[in-house]
Design a protein around this motif. Structure first.
Motif, PDB file in Angstrom:
ATOM      1  N   VAL A 175     -43.933-155.820 -21.911  1.00  0.00           N
ATOM      2  CA  VAL A 175     -43.585-154.509 -21.346  1.00  0.00           C
ATOM      3  C   VAL A 175     -42.368-153.914 -22.056  1.00  0.00           C
ATOM      4  N   THR A 176     -41.369-154.743 -22.290  1.00  0.00           N
ATOM      5  CA  THR A 176     -40.103-154.222 -22.814  1.00  0.00           C
ATOM      6  C   THR A 176     -40.207-153.688 -24.238  1.00  0.00           C
ATOM      7  N   ASP A 177     -41.280-153.999 -24.924  1.00  0.00           N
ATOM      8  CA  ASP A 177     -41.450-153.491 -26.279  1.00  0.00           C
ATOM      9  C   ASP A 177     -42.404-152.298 -26.350  1.00  0.00           C
ATOM     10  N   LEU A 185     -38.888-145.140 -19.455  1.00  0.00           N
ATOM     11  CA  LEU A 185     -38.250-145.436 -18.172  1.00  0.00           C
ATOM     12  C   LEU A 185     -36.749-145.641 -18.321  1.00  0.00           C
ATOM     13  N   ILE A 186     -36.341-146.289 -19.384  1.00  0.00           N
ATOM     14  CA  ILE A 186     -34.908-146.465 -19.630  1.00  0.00           C
ATOM     15  C   ILE A 186     -34.255-145.106 -19.865  1.00  0.00           C
ATOM     16  N   GLN A 187     -34.936-144.247 -20.595  1.00  0.00           N
ATOM     17  CA  GLN A 187     -34.427-142.890 -20.813  1.00  0.00           C
ATOM     18  C   GLN A 187     -34.342-142.148 -19.479  1.00  0.00           C
ATOM     19  N   TYR A 221     -31.481-157.718 -17.343  1.00  0.00           N
ATOM     20  CA  TYR A 221     -30.385-157.735 -18.307  1.00  0.00           C
ATOM     21  C   TYR A 221     -30.091-156.311 -18.801  1.00  0.00           C
ATOM     22  N   ASP A 222     -31.148-155.574 -19.148  1.00  0.00           N
ATOM     23  CA  ASP A 222     -30.963-154.186 -19.596  1.00  0.00           C
ATOM     24  C   ASP A 222     -30.293-153.347 -18.510  1.00  0.00           C
ATOM     25  N   LEU A 223     -30.739-153.519 -17.278  1.00  0.00           N
ATOM     26  CA  LEU A 223     -30.158-152.763 -16.161  1.00  0.00           C
ATOM     27  C   LEU A 223     -28.688-153.117 -15.964  1.00  0.00           C
TER      28      LEU A 223
END
Length: 116
Positions: free
Chosen positions: A2-4, A11-13, A74-76
């Motif tokens: 998913v993260t790639d 979603l991060i944007q 971790y990203d969050l």
């Protein structure tokens, strides 16, 4: 998994576009949970749902899903570092629930792809 994917980047944007919601100085708190605790609880619930809806996932595939969630958390933590330990406001709770549902949608798509 998913993260790639582009969907995750979008979603991060989306989260970064709504950071003002988390940097708000309002103190109307309706929960004892922090922002990160709420994210972790919501994401955990969503992933339990993904795995429950897909009992045919192998142990290895479930581990991949869990590693992906760890990477997302971790990203969050990186994005929300300055507010991660603040108590969540009602507006933040709504956003976190919505965001976690969108993460689940990404996993639903990828798991369906994986199980073909």
């Amino acid at each position: 998994m998913v993260t790639d994917k582009d969907g995750y980047m979008h979603l991060i944007q989306y989260l970064t576009e709504h950071l003002g919601l988390f940097e708000s100085s309002e103190n109307t708190v309706n929960t004892t949970e922090t922002v990160m605790e709420l994210f972790e609880d919501q994401l955990s619930a969503q992933i339990i749902m993904v795995c429950g809806q897909n009992p045919q996932l192998s142990f290895a595939q479930r581990n991949i899903v869990i590693r992906e969630i760890d990477a997302i958390v971790y990203d969050l933590e990186e994005i929300l570092a300055s507010v991660a330990n603040h108590q969540a406001t009602p507006e933040q709770s709504i956003f976190i629930t919505e965001f976690s549902g969108l993460i689940k949608n990404l996993f639903d798509q990828e798991v369906a792809h994986l199980l073909r």
